[in-house]
Design a protein around this motif. Sequence first.
Motif, mmCIF file in Angstrom:
data_model
loop_
_atom_site.group_PDB
_atom_site.id
_atom_site.type_symbol
_atom_site.label_atom_id
_atom_site.label_comp_id
_atom_site.label_asym_id
_atom_site.label_seq_id
_atom_site.Cartn_x
_atom_site.Cartn_y
_atom_site.Cartn_z
ATOM 1 N N LYS A 132 0.831 -1.200 0.000
ATOM 2 C CA LYS A 132 0.000 0.000 0.000
ATOM 3 C C LYS A 132 0.874 1.261 0.000
ATOM 4 N N GLU A 133 0.457 2.258 -0.765
ATOM 5 C CA GLU A 133 1.096 3.560 -0.718
ATOM 6 C C GLU A 133 0.568 4.320 0.490
ATOM 7 N N VAL A 134 1.468 4.936 1.235
ATOM 8 C CA VAL A 134 1.060 5.668 2.439
ATOM 9 C C VAL A 134 1.777 7.009 2.494
ATOM 10 N N TYR A 135 1.113 7.953 3.106
ATOM 11 C CA TYR A 135 1.770 9.177 3.531
ATOM 12 C C TYR A 135 1.997 9.070 5.033
ATOM 13 N N ILE A 136 3.117 9.563 5.492
ATOM 14 C CA ILE A 136 3.453 9.563 6.914
ATOM 15 C C ILE A 136 3.215 10.969 7.460
ATOM 16 N N GLY A 137 2.539 11.044 8.589
ATOM 17 C CA GLY A 137 2.335 12.313 9.270
ATOM 18 C C GLY A 137 3.170 12.357 10.538
ATOM 19 N N VAL A 138 3.764 13.506 10.806
ATOM 20 C CA VAL A 138 4.663 13.651 11.952
ATOM 21 C C VAL A 138 4.233 14.838 12.796
ATOM 22 N N ASP A 139 4.163 14.633 14.102
ATOM 23 C CA ASP A 139 3.993 15.746 15.035
ATOM 24 C C ASP A 139 5.100 15.626 16.074
ATOM 25 N N MET A 140 6.206 16.285 15.803
ATOM 26 C CA MET A 140 7.343 16.274 16.715
ATOM 27 C C MET A 140 7.092 17.274 17.845
ATOM 28 N N SER A 141 7.406 16.882 19.049
ATOM 29 C CA SER A 141 7.162 17.728 20.211
ATOM 30 C C SER A 141 8.464 18.312 20.733
ATOM 31 N N MET A 142 8.314 19.100 21.804
ATOM 32 C CA MET A 142 9.498 19.453 22.563
ATOM 33 C C MET A 142 10.087 18.169 23.131
ATOM 34 N N THR A 143 11.329 18.189 23.519
ATOM 35 C CA THR A 143 12.043 16.969 23.867
ATOM 36 C C THR A 143 11.454 16.206 25.049
ATOM 37 N N THR A 144 10.613 16.852 25.874
ATOM 38 C CA THR A 144 10.073 16.163 27.057
ATOM 39 C C THR A 144 8.616 15.762 26.889
ATOM 40 N N ASP A 145 8.012 16.049 25.747
ATOM 41 C CA ASP A 145 6.589 15.816 25.575
ATOM 42 C C ASP A 145 6.329 14.688 24.582
ATOM 43 N N ASN A 146 5.042 14.447 24.280
ATOM 44 C CA ASN A 146 4.676 13.374 23.356
ATOM 45 C C ASN A 146 4.968 13.762 21.907
ATOM 46 N N THR A 147 5.472 12.792 21.169
ATOM 47 C CA THR A 147 5.643 12.892 19.723
ATOM 48 C C THR A 147 4.767 11.821 19.099
ATOM 49 N N SER A 148 4.331 12.045 17.858
ATOM 50 C CA SER A 148 3.476 11.041 17.229
ATOM 51 C C SER A 148 3.829 10.856 15.758
ATOM 52 N N ILE A 149 3.671 9.617 15.305
ATOM 53 C CA ILE A 149 3.834 9.242 13.902
ATOM 54 C C ILE A 149 2.563 8.525 13.457
ATOM 55 N N SER A 150 2.053 8.866 12.283
ATOM 56 C CA SER A 150 0.892 8.173 11.711
ATOM 57 C C SER A 150 1.171 7.834 10.257
ATOM 58 N N MET A 151 0.625 6.710 9.807
ATOM 59 C CA MET A 151 0.671 6.418 8.372
ATOM 60 C C MET A 151 -0.761 6.241 7.882
ATOM 61 N N VAL A 152 -1.028 6.823 6.709
ATOM 62 C CA VAL A 152 -2.384 6.852 6.164
ATOM 63 C C VAL A 152 -2.357 6.378 4.716
ATOM 64 N N HIS A 153 -3.250 5.449 4.398
ATOM 65 C CA HIS A 153 -3.437 4.982 3.023
ATOM 66 C C HIS A 153 -4.821 5.398 2.554
ATOM 67 N N TYR A 154 -4.908 5.887 1.320
ATOM 68 C CA TYR A 154 -6.200 6.243 0.732
ATOM 69 C C TYR A 154 -6.506 5.278 -0.401
ATOM 70 N N ASP A 155 -7.694 4.674 -0.365
ATOM 71 C CA ASP A 155 -8.139 3.751 -1.400
ATOM 72 C C ASP A 155 -9.186 4.459 -2.250
ATOM 73 N N PRO A 156 -8.862 4.858 -3.487
ATOM 74 C CA PRO A 156 -9.825 5.598 -4.306
ATOM 75 C C PRO A 156 -11.025 4.770 -4.740
ATOM 76 N N VAL A 157 -10.874 3.445 -4.786
ATOM 77 C CA VAL A 157 -11.999 2.587 -5.180
ATOM 78 C C VAL A 157 -13.074 2.592 -4.091
ATOM 79 N N GLN A 158 -12.643 2.421 -2.846
ATOM 80 C CA GLN A 158 -13.581 2.464 -1.723
ATOM 81 C C GLN A 158 -13.855 3.891 -1.258
ATOM 82 N N ASP A 159 -13.046 4.841 -1.745
ATOM 83 C CA ASP A 159 -13.096 6.227 -1.282
ATOM 84 C C ASP A 159 -12.951 6.257 0.237
#
Length: 344
Positions: A133-160
């Motif tokens: 699957k093709e995915v885009y990665i989303g990043v929310d980097m925090s200050m060094t002491t807080d939460n950071t997050s990574i997400s990967m998202v796939h879009y299926d145009p057939v199922q929309d």
Amino acid sequence: MNMVNKLGVLISTAYETTENAMTIEVDYAEKVLDGLIHDESIFSMVYKPSDPKNWFEDKAILETNPLAQLIEENFDDIKKIRDRAVESPSERSNYMTKHLNIFIDGDVTEQFVSIDDLQKGKLKEDQIDWKGKEVYIGVDMSMTTDNTSISMVHYDPVQDAFFNKSWAFLPVDRAKEKTKTERVDYFYMKEKGWAHFCGEGVIDYRYVEDFVMSLPQKYGVIIKGIGYDRHNAVSSANRWAQEGNIETTIVGQNGNVLHSTNKKIKEAILRKEWFYDENDLLEINFKNVRVVYDSNMKSFLNKKKSIGKIDMVVSLLNATNLWVTDIELGDVSSAYESRGLVSF
């Protein structure tokens, strides 16, 4: 504290500020009611409008004033106060806080999506086949002491439809303190694989960077690109571009940039076209999100007004924004082109 079966009772209307102890208690009570947190020791009764943005409607009165549903005189009296508030802006704050239980602090905020609607897209981890699957990665980097997050998202145009998976990262030395202050069991989240402890007193950014570059090998995905908020992420984005040969894109965190993405995600959730791997921490993040509108009525997520951590939702937005851009530019076919849109 030495009493057995000790009992405390908190009773309050809203205030003209979101910075107070009651907002924290109400938010925790709602998470218990929604089943996001298990706590048999708490009983809560919360009356609030389902759509604070439409505070001037009769529905808001009935939702927040149960006696108004039974006693016509009560309903009529509150309507008179409401009508004055509509005509006189100086009286709106008092009406919204005292009669509708809306905590306000300059802007009226609202929850992004309901947890019930979100959970209709919950899937078991092995139900999404990520391989190829093709995915885009989303990043929310925090200050060094807080939460950071990574997400990967796939879009299926057939199922929309959108398919996504998210992780949080935090320093191991902060886990115990954050579990207590945020009322989120990060040790349980780590056991389930939804959170990663990396670094001691501060986030180990290299761990996060390596995690992103390991996704193709671990899940068999093809990374189309990475969307990120430039705060605290420029160095990591440079490494992904140079060592991973991955295209990186700065995603502005304002209504002009994210309004269409917010709208697309909300529509997909309501259409039952937004799917995610089971993740209690992600659901808590969604529950924490508060949306505000700028002067042009464009919505954006506001971290300061949100109640608790929303980094996982922000990383999802950053990844989904790249898909939305592709759809709008015609780089992927979309069933939205022929089906029309839901308006809010």
